[in-house]
Scaffold this motif. Structure first.
Motif, PDB file in Angstrom:
ATOM      1  N   LYS A 135       0.840  -1.200   0.000  1.00  0.00           N
ATOM      2  CA  LYS A 135       0.000   0.000   0.000  1.00  0.00           C
ATOM      3  C   LYS A 135       0.879   1.256   0.000  1.00  0.00           C
ATOM      4  O   LYS A 135       0.592   2.231  -0.668  1.00  0.00           O
ATOM      5  CB  LYS A 135      -0.924  -0.031   1.217  1.00  0.00           C
TER       6      LYS A 135
ATOM      7  N   ILE B  21      -8.552   1.906  -4.126  1.00  0.00           N
ATOM      8  CA  ILE B  21      -9.994   1.648  -4.202  1.00  0.00           C
ATOM      9  C   ILE B  21     -10.635   1.918  -2.849  1.00  0.00           C
ATOM     10  O   ILE B  21     -11.680   2.554  -2.764  1.00  0.00           O
ATOM     11  CB  ILE B  21     -10.270   0.200  -4.654  1.00  0.00           C
ATOM     12  N   ILE B  22      -9.988   1.450  -1.783  1.00  0.00           N
ATOM     13  CA  ILE B  22     -10.478   1.719  -0.429  1.00  0.00           C
ATOM     14  C   ILE B  22      -9.542   2.750   0.181  1.00  0.00           C
ATOM     15  O   ILE B  22      -8.327   2.556   0.236  1.00  0.00           O
ATOM     16  CB  ILE B  22     -10.499   0.429   0.415  1.00  0.00           C
TER      17      ILE B  22
ATOM     18  N   GLU C  15      -6.423  -2.190  -5.546  1.00  0.00           N
ATOM     19  CA  GLU C  15      -7.215  -2.690  -4.427  1.00  0.00           C
ATOM     20  C   GLU C  15      -6.373  -3.755  -3.747  1.00  0.00           C
ATOM     21  O   GLU C  15      -5.755  -4.588  -4.419  1.00  0.00           O
ATOM     22  CB  GLU C  15      -8.514  -3.305  -4.938  1.00  0.00           C
TER      23      GLU C  15
END
Length: 173
Positions: A55, A66-67, A96
């Protein structure tokens, strides 16, 4: 009279068949033109992600999560849309992360004429995408990399998608 009716019916059938033949010819011609554009697409900047991608790596590269999407991410998405509208080459990547931290990557590269789409779930160890997913209205199973070339980006308030594509009817955006 009977001969007139038969002649009239024959003209209708021939006319109907001719119209459908012409539409098929136009579709094939468009597909052929698109194929030539694909052959001359140029260098792609997609698929440059290493096997291990976190991440933090995604955030450093400017990828859209995406989140956890931020205002800056929304601005970047709008910039890509405007660049496509103004025929300016651009690239954008969405990532994601699965529950195990595996990246599922969706990339779009615009060269000024076509949008190259690449969906990569090959790093997914959770089986979320391996068991099957609906991608572009088709059920896809197994670790997949899906690719397509599209001519048009349609943006509206409910859904955005690519259309006039080589392989699929629609591609998510």
């Amino acid at each position: 009279m009977y001969k007139s009716i038969v002649s009239f019916m024959l003209l209708i059938v021939l006319g109907f068949s001719f119209d459908h033949f012409m539409v098929a010819e136009a579709s094939v011609f468009t597909k052929e033109m698109l194929k030539k554009e694909i052959e001359n697409y140029g260098e792609k900047v997609t698929n440059k992600i290493p096997a291990s991608y976190s991440k933090e790596d995604a955030l450093k590269k400017g990828d859209i999560l995406i989140i956890g999407r931020t205002t800056n991410h929304n601005v970047r998405i709008q910039k890509f849309i405007n660049n496509v509208k103004n025929k300016k080459p651009d690239f954008i990547r969405f990532v994601e992360f699965t529950s195990k931290g595996d990246p599922v990557i969706t990339e779009y590269q615009y060269n000024g004429k076509l949008i190259y789409y690449r969906f990569d779930s090959s790093r997914d160890r959770t089986d979320r995408y391996r068991k099957g997913t609906f991608a572009m209205s088709k059920f896809v199973t197994g670790p997949k990399v899906l690719e397509d070339y599209c001519q048009k980006l349609v943006v509206n308030s409910n859904t955005s998608y690519l259309t006039n594509c080589y392989h699929f009817d629609k591609v998510e955006f």
